[in-house]
Design a protein around this motif. Structure first.
Motif, PDB file in Angstrom:
ATOM      1  N   PHE A   1       0.750  -1.138  -0.003  1.00  0.00           N
ATOM      2  CA  PHE A   1      -0.012   0.005  -0.088  1.00  0.00           C
ATOM      3  C   PHE A   1       0.745   1.238  -0.046  1.00  0.00           C
ATOM      4  CE2 PHE A   1      -2.376   3.125   2.405  1.00  0.00           C
ATOM      5  CZ  PHE A   1      -3.413   3.446   1.676  1.00  0.00           C
ATOM      6  N   VAL A   2       1.898   1.190   0.592  1.00  0.00           N
ATOM      7  CA  VAL A   2       2.959   2.421   0.720  1.00  0.00           C
ATOM      8  C   VAL A   2       3.995   2.302   0.158  1.00  0.00           C
ATOM      9  CG1 VAL A   2       2.207   2.909   3.009  1.00  0.00           C
ATOM     10  CG2 VAL A   2       4.150   1.209   2.664  1.00  0.00           C
ATOM     11  N   LEU A   3       4.296   1.426  -0.912  1.00  0.00           N
ATOM     12  CA  LEU A   3       5.189   1.335  -2.172  1.00  0.00           C
ATOM     13  C   LEU A   3       4.840   2.508  -3.124  1.00  0.00           C
ATOM     14  CD1 LEU A   3       6.114  -2.464  -2.834  1.00  0.00           C
ATOM     15  CD2 LEU A   3       7.549  -0.798  -1.855  1.00  0.00           C
ATOM     16  N   PRO A   4       6.080   3.086  -3.659  1.00  0.00           N
ATOM     17  CA  PRO A   4       5.569   3.956  -4.780  1.00  0.00           C
ATOM     18  C   PRO A   4       4.904   3.283  -5.905  1.00  0.00           C
ATOM     19  CG  PRO A   4       7.986   4.339  -3.789  1.00  0.00           C
ATOM     20  CD  PRO A   4       7.273   3.023  -3.327  1.00  0.00           C
ATOM     21  N   THR A   5       4.089   3.838  -6.473  1.00  0.00           N
ATOM     22  CA  THR A   5       3.239   3.114  -7.571  1.00  0.00           C
ATOM     23  C   THR A   5       4.193   2.737  -8.588  1.00  0.00           C
ATOM     24  OG1 THR A   5       2.543   5.343  -8.326  1.00  0.00           O
ATOM     25  CG2 THR A   5       0.956   4.407  -7.046  1.00  0.00           C
ATOM     26  N   VAL A   6       5.052   3.549  -9.047  1.00  0.00           N
ATOM     27  CA  VAL A   6       5.838   3.440 -10.187  1.00  0.00           C
ATOM     28  C   VAL A   6       7.001   2.079  -9.829  1.00  0.00           C
ATOM     29  CG1 VAL A   6       7.930   4.866  -9.405  1.00  0.00           C
ATOM     30  CG2 VAL A   6       7.739   4.264 -11.848  1.00  0.00           C
ATOM     31  N   VAL A   7       7.366   2.043  -8.470  1.00  0.00           N
ATOM     32  CA  VAL A   7       7.919   0.595  -8.302  1.00  0.00           C
ATOM     33  C   VAL A   7       6.721  -0.655  -8.427  1.00  0.00           C
ATOM     34  CG1 VAL A   7       8.931  -0.718  -6.231  1.00  0.00           C
ATOM     35  CG2 VAL A   7       9.273   1.789  -6.765  1.00  0.00           C
ATOM     36  N   VAL A   8       5.764  -0.358  -8.180  1.00  0.00           N
ATOM     37  CA  VAL A   8       4.698  -1.529  -8.363  1.00  0.00           C
ATOM     38  C   VAL A   8       4.646  -1.777  -9.787  1.00  0.00           C
ATOM     39  CG1 VAL A   8       2.262  -2.344  -7.928  1.00  0.00           C
ATOM     40  CG2 VAL A   8       3.591  -0.911  -6.201  1.00  0.00           C
TER      41      VAL A   8
ATOM     42  N   VAL B   1       1.185   3.317 -12.090  1.00  0.00           N
ATOM     43  CA  VAL B   1       0.958   2.023 -12.559  1.00  0.00           C
ATOM     44  C   VAL B   1       0.495   2.063 -13.994  1.00  0.00           C
ATOM     45  CG1 VAL B   1      -0.759   0.115 -12.366  1.00  0.00           C
ATOM     46  CG2 VAL B   1       0.565   0.850 -10.262  1.00  0.00           C
ATOM     47  N   ILE B   2      -0.196   2.886 -14.157  1.00  0.00           N
ATOM     48  CA  ILE B   2      -0.848   2.786 -15.691  1.00  0.00           C
ATOM     49  C   ILE B   2       0.319   3.486 -16.665  1.00  0.00           C
ATOM     50  CG2 ILE B   2      -2.402   3.907 -17.261  1.00  0.00           C
ATOM     51  CD1 ILE B   2      -4.437   3.835 -14.748  1.00  0.00           C
TER      52      ILE B   2
ATOM     53  N   ILE C   1      -2.637  -3.945 -15.211  1.00  0.00           N
ATOM     54  CA  ILE C   1      -2.919  -2.814 -14.512  1.00  0.00           C
ATOM     55  C   ILE C   1      -3.877  -3.364 -13.361  1.00  0.00           C
ATOM     56  CG2 ILE C   1      -4.267  -0.788 -14.800  1.00  0.00           C
ATOM     57  CD1 ILE C   1      -3.015  -0.146 -17.381  1.00  0.00           C
ATOM     58  N   LEU C   2      -4.850  -4.213 -13.698  1.00  0.00           N
ATOM     59  CA  LEU C   2      -5.830  -4.645 -12.521  1.00  0.00           C
ATOM     60  C   LEU C   2      -4.918  -5.329 -11.534  1.00  0.00           C
ATOM     61  CD1 LEU C   2      -8.933  -5.731 -14.702  1.00  0.00           C
ATOM     62  CD2 LEU C   2      -8.604  -3.653 -13.911  1.00  0.00           C
ATOM     63  N   ALA C   3      -4.233  -6.214 -11.750  1.00  0.00           N
ATOM     64  CA  ALA C   3      -3.442  -6.991 -10.827  1.00  0.00           C
ATOM     65  C   ALA C   3      -2.533  -6.005 -10.061  1.00  0.00           C
ATOM     66  CB  ALA C   3      -2.518  -8.174 -11.682  1.00  0.00           C
ATOM     67  N   ALA C   4      -1.983  -5.066 -10.567  1.00  0.00           N
ATOM     68  CA  ALA C   4      -1.221  -4.171  -9.771  1.00  0.00           C
ATOM     69  C   ALA C   4      -1.801  -3.394  -8.952  1.00  0.00           C
ATOM     70  CB  ALA C   4      -0.240  -3.392 -10.791  1.00  0.00           C
ATOM     71  N   HIS C   5      -3.201  -2.978  -9.328  1.00  0.00           N
ATOM     72  CA  HIS C   5      -3.961  -2.202  -8.526  1.00  0.00           C
ATOM     73  C   HIS C   5      -4.633  -3.248  -7.149  1.00  0.00           C
ATOM     74  CE1 HIS C   5      -5.374   1.058 -11.793  1.00  0.00           C
ATOM     75  NE2 HIS C   5      -4.099   1.364 -11.191  1.00  0.00           N
ATOM     76  N   ALA C   6      -4.767  -4.476  -7.460  1.00  0.00           N
ATOM     77  CA  ALA C   6      -5.360  -5.268  -6.424  1.00  0.00           C
ATOM     78  C   ALA C   6      -4.267  -5.289  -5.516  1.00  0.00           C
ATOM     79  CB  ALA C   6      -5.662  -6.567  -7.033  1.00  0.00           C
ATOM     80  N   PHE C   7      -2.974  -5.674  -5.934  1.00  0.00           N
ATOM     81  CA  PHE C   7      -1.601  -5.550  -5.054  1.00  0.00           C
ATOM     82  C   PHE C   7      -1.585  -4.499  -4.055  1.00  0.00           C
ATOM     83  CE2 PHE C   7       2.824  -4.601  -4.606  1.00  0.00           C
ATOM     84  CZ  PHE C   7       3.255  -5.741  -4.294  1.00  0.00           C
ATOM     85  N   LEU C   8      -1.884  -3.356  -4.741  1.00  0.00           N
ATOM     86  CA  LEU C   8      -1.609  -1.921  -4.079  1.00  0.00           C
ATOM     87  C   LEU C   8      -2.487  -2.013  -2.957  1.00  0.00           C
ATOM     88  CD1 LEU C   8      -0.693   0.585  -6.839  1.00  0.00           C
ATOM     89  CD2 LEU C   8       0.707   0.183  -4.674  1.00  0.00           C
ATOM     90  N   ASN C   9      -3.756  -2.198  -3.405  1.00  0.00           N
ATOM     91  CA  ASN C   9      -4.910  -1.926  -2.371  1.00  0.00           C
ATOM     92  C   ASN C   9      -5.590  -2.977  -1.346  1.00  0.00           C
ATOM     93  OD1 ASN C   9      -5.588   1.015  -3.090  1.00  0.00           O
ATOM     94  ND2 ASN C   9      -5.544  -0.100  -5.032  1.00  0.00           N
TER      95      ASN C   9
ATOM     96  N   VAL D   1       3.561   2.969 -16.224  1.00  0.00           N
ATOM     97  CA  VAL D   1       4.383   2.019 -16.524  1.00  0.00           C
ATOM     98  C   VAL D   1       3.705   0.830 -17.388  1.00  0.00           C
ATOM     99  CG1 VAL D   1       5.892   0.457 -15.186  1.00  0.00           C
ATOM    100  CG2 VAL D   1       5.768   2.623 -14.465  1.00  0.00           C
ATOM    101  N   LEU D   2       2.725   0.395 -16.889  1.00  0.00           N
ATOM    102  CA  LEU D   2       2.082  -0.757 -17.373  1.00  0.00           C
ATOM    103  C   LEU D   2       0.946  -0.621 -18.665  1.00  0.00           C
ATOM    104  CD1 LEU D   2       1.361  -2.888 -14.194  1.00  0.00           C
ATOM    105  CD2 LEU D   2       3.103  -3.287 -15.765  1.00  0.00           C
ATOM    106  N   GLY D   3       0.819   0.436 -18.822  1.00  0.00           N
ATOM    107  CA  GLY D   3       0.006   0.889 -20.013  1.00  0.00           C
ATOM    108  C   GLY D   3       0.649   0.689 -21.355  1.00  0.00           C
ATOM    109  N   ASN D   4       1.935   0.948 -21.190  1.00  0.00           N
ATOM    110  CA  ASN D   4       2.740   1.084 -22.479  1.00  0.00           C
ATOM    111  C   ASN D   4       2.214   2.113 -23.544  1.00  0.00           C
ATOM    112  OD1 ASN D   4       5.213  -0.098 -23.799  1.00  0.00           O
ATOM    113  ND2 ASN D   4       3.832  -1.707 -25.010  1.00  0.00           N
TER     114      ASN D   4
END
Length: 543
Positions: free
Chosen positions: A110-117, A212-213, A141-149, A215-218
């Motif tokens: 939750f507190v990791l920088p989103t760019v690192v995720v 996240v978007i 993107i969905l997987a990374a958002h779930a991981f973050l939250n 980095v992963l949205g390309n």
């Protein structure tokens, strides 16, 4: 006579102190939040070339962007709620050795920088999950958002479940209801407010996701957040970016209102809360399964990132070149230099957030009625407002100020502190409210003034909570990416901004540098969370 004069003096001093308590946080939020947002609104009303805002929205395909932004936020929320179910059960109902480590594992994402995720999930989908052929796009993107939250869900719902009075469910079991039926008919309805609050917060965070978007949205996935950045920085189309920012603000306000609808308590009774399960025998089977799920989901991506940081190439060669490159220049500054700068600004932001947040919490604690409600709303809004929108507002404001102000070393720490202040208030206010009033009354009876009561009674009793608040403020400031990316210069580049810059540069060497720098941030963040969890009073809640 002397006693009356002393009482009058204490009354006047108390009123001045109460006014100061309100003025300092209000002025900080007015300058750092209301002013840049107001500048955006003013720019939207007076757009260039006499083009109306509706035409600007049509130019940028705002409705399509809005629809996709809401869709991906809703899908991310559903996925996060499903993924978090075993973790909620562990946090709420199970007592096992290593509970501190479990909470660290749940909290760190939750507190990791989103760019690192984003970097971690790129490594995951380019590595162990490469066979899925989805290294970028919606699913990562969905997987990374779930991981973050998942931490939001686990902490809010877990705390509510842990504090429920177990007797209604026990009575239902006595009357013949099975364990599942008792949960569905008795426990689940009482958890719905907490579930709604968690879902609303996750939706809010996902609708304003940026790192996240990016980095992963390309470059193929666009949301309101990323398009604001593209229009403002990429194309320098200020009117279009302002129009999109207005839409983003409407989305955020609506999400905040939705969040407030679910903040009613879930009928908990901490004095009668049920005991957590001490597993024995076959009871260990679901516990081990839930722990395994937690480790795979939350530790797995970080472990893959750590592996790829020393094995970045497709040829599978092991190398420490990524870590060696931390001393090499990237866009004129080395990652180690940006780490030092990031640590310095995060520490300064932590101090600012603690001072302003504590003043706001004390003011809200001592106030009643509309001031408390207004304070709650005002100190919560910066947590949800788009960091990119805020950064764009700063860009407009700073352009009109003297260079001595716009280039001040305090700009970035103050921006980072603004994001962290709501967290400080959310931790400090309940801690202040938990102090028995009789202690303050006894000190006042013995002649202590309000300031002395605060220093001798309040501060020692909320010290651990303030330590936890400071830790969270530090890691949030350390990882802030959206607003800082608008303000960073060569000599004020933070590590998340540098990671994003390295990812935008072609070549395996830049990728290795980004991954090694990401592991630096993971290490710093994890250490800070361990300290926070060791200090944090066990009172439940989001933080």
């Amino acid at each position: 006579m002397a006693a009356a004069v002393a009482r009058r003096r204490r009354t006047v001093t108390g009123r001045i102190g109460a006014l100061a308590l309100r003025v300092v946080p209000a002025a900080f939020i007015l300058i750092l939040f209301v002013w840049p947002i107001g500048a955006l609104v003013r720019r939207a009303v007076t757009t260039a070339d006499s083009v109306g805002i509706w035409e600007l929205l049509e130019r940028t395909h705002a409705l399509n962007l809005l629809g996709f932004t809401l869709f991906q936020a809703a899908a991310s929320t559903v996925l996060a709620m499903v993924v978090a179910v075993p973790m909620v059960w562990l946090v709420a109902r199970v007592q096992i050795p290593g509970s501190l480590l479990l909470m660290v594992i749940v909290t760190v994402p939750f507190v990791l920088p989103t760019v690192v995720v984003g970097v971690a999930f790129r490594a995951l989908f380019d590595g162990p999950l490469a066979g899925l052929h989805i290294s970028s796009g919606l699913w990562p993107i969905l997987a990374a958002h779930a991981f973050l939250n998942v931490a939001v869900v686990a902490r809010i719902v877990g705390a509510a479940w842990r504090s429920l009075d177990p007797r209604p469910a026990e009575a239902a079991r006595t009357l013949g209801a099975g364990r599942l039926r008792a949960f569905l008919e008795i426990v689940a309805p009482r958890l719905m407010p907490a579930v709604g609050a968690a879902a609303a917060l996750v939706f809010l965070f996902c609708s304003t996701s940026f790192g996240v978007i990016i980095v992963l949205g390309n470059g193929e996935i666009r949301t309101l957040e990323t398009e604001i950045y593209t229009q403002a920085i990429g194309y320098f189309r200020i009117p279009e970016a302002v129009a999109l920012s207005m839409v983003q603000i409407v989305v955020v306000v609506a999400a905040l209102l939705l969040t407030r609808m679910f903040t009613a308590p879930a009928g908990s009774d901490g004095a009668r809360a049920g005991r957590r399960l001490l597993p024995r025998g076959r009871q260990w089977v679901p516990v081990v399964a839930a722990v395994t799920w937690t480790v795979v989901v939350l530790v797995g991506p970080i472990a893959v990132l750590a592996l790829r940081s020393v094995r970045p190439g497709a040829d599978g060669a092991w190398t420490l070149d990524g870590y060696r490159s931390l001393g090499s220049s990237v866009n004129g500054v080395t990652p180690l230099e940006t780490l030092r700068y990031s640590l310095t600004t995060a520490a300064l932001a932590m101090v600012i957030a603690l001072v302003v947040g504590l003043l706001a919490a004390v003011s809200m604690h001592r106030s009643r009625g509309w001031w408390t409600v207004a304070g709650n709303v005002v100190t919560t809004v910066p947590l949800g407002v788009s960091a990119v929108t805020l950064g764009f507002g700063y860009l407009i404001v700073l352009a009109s100020l003297p260079s001595s102000v716009s280039s001040s070393p305090l700009v970035i720490p103050c921006v980072q502190a603004l994001i962290a202040i709501p967290v400080v208030v959310r931790i400090a206010l309940p801690a202040l409210e938990s102090i028995p009033g009789r202690l303050r009354q006894a000190a006042a009876t013995l002649g202590a003034g309000p300031m002395r009561v605060f220093v001798t009674i309040d501060l020692p009793m909320i010290g651990r909570s303030l330590g936890a608040a400071g830790g969270f403020a530090f890691v949030m400031a350390m990882g802030e990416f959206g607003a800082t990316s608008f303000l960073a210069r060569a000599d004020t580049t933070t590590l998340p901004v540098l990671i994003g810059s390295a990812l935008n540069r072609p070549g395996a060497d830049n990728l290795a540098t980004a991954m090694a720098a990401s592991m630096l941030l993971v290490a710093v963040t994890t250490l800070a969370v361990i300290i926070v969890e060791a200090l944090r009073p066990r009172t439940g809640g989001l933080l």
